[in-house]
Write an enzyme that holds these catalytic residues in place. Sequence first.
Site, mmCIF file in Angstrom:
data_model
loop_
_atom_site.group_PDB
_atom_site.id
_atom_site.type_symbol
_atom_site.label_atom_id
_atom_site.label_comp_id
_atom_site.label_asym_id
_atom_site.label_seq_id
_atom_site.Cartn_x
_atom_site.Cartn_y
_atom_site.Cartn_z
ATOM 1 N N TYR A 149 -0.320 -18.757 -2.642
ATOM 2 C CA TYR A 149 -1.285 -17.739 -2.773
ATOM 3 C C TYR A 149 -2.559 -18.255 -2.710
ATOM 4 C CZ TYR A 149 -3.470 -13.189 -3.443
ATOM 5 O OH TYR A 149 -4.066 -12.034 -3.226
ATOM 6 N N GLY A 193 0.887 -1.139 0.061
ATOM 7 C CA GLY A 193 -0.438 -0.070 -0.010
ATOM 8 C C GLY A 193 0.923 1.187 0.071
#
Length: 322
Positions: A150, A37
């Site tokens: 993942y 982020g």
Amino acid sequence: MAKILITGGAGFVGSHLAEKLLQKGEEVFVVDNLSTGSLKNIEHLKENQNFHFIQGSVLDEDLMEEVIQPVDEIYHLAAAVGVRQILGKPLKSLLTNIKGTEIVLKEAEKGRVKTLVVSSSEVCGKGDKLPFREEDDRTYGSVYNDRWVYAFSKAVDEFLGLAYWREKNLPVVIIRLFNVIGPRQTGFYGMVVPTFVKQALKGENITVFGDGQQCRCFADVDDITDALIKLMAEKKGEGKLFNLGSNREISINHLAELVKKQTSSSSEIIHIPYEKAYPEGYEDFRRRVPDITKIKNLIGYGVKVSLEESIRKIIEYQKTTL
Ligand code: UDP
């Protein structure tokens, strides 16, 4: 006014969600460790007195206890991003995705704070029965191949969410996102649309991997964040899992042409063989299409923003940031 926590709120989807919730008059708390982020994504929100940013990790149990205790709802978006990042270094991703979600759910349970767990279409695996339904069987590659870390770790998140709902009575909703696009998404982790737009705007080659006939369905972040908020408000969604995305398919070749046209770019569209495009062990999917019947039936979800409009917004955004 509700107090709402967004983990991963400085990321692409999280920052749009924060913006929308603030517009609705809610008080928003963002926890983000800024690993993927960015402060740039939330800069414009900082002057809003209902916005609070806490830099930290979902793996920090004391911090999570402190921030979750006063809130009414949690959108849990914090996760390791991008499958290709994980290749060769899976441990961090496993811990962030599995342990992070467990900590969030454990703390949420103390105050029965409704939690929306954001998962990924990766969980669907490499089945070829399309469109992917939430209940379908899943096929993954070998555990020796980090490419599947993942998918496995996000599947564990889904199991955790469902277990907390069933065994702990915590109101949990789980969402599988399919190829979300929009302003603020970065091409840094490989995402195709921001990559193509950047290449086209800079007059660089537009790099299509493989034969370009692989297809995806791209959904605009505006439609997605609207749906997340509606779903959070819908009691009937609790204890359930929903696909969320667009079901309009486009090949990557067509996408490249569309981006070139919309940017009026003189870039050349080139094809790069998979062996050169990806690290060893990476398997691309030919097609990935969600069945969105369940979410349509529950909240009346439908695609409102066309792919062309979405690309237009991304072009505008990139022009101001490049
Ligand atoms: N892709 C491409 N050129 C790029 C980046 C990606 O052709 O510069 C292709 C990629 O091989 C895949 C598709 O675009 O077939 C979507 O890739 P992305 O990483 O955005 O999403 P995912 O593969 O996770 O669906």
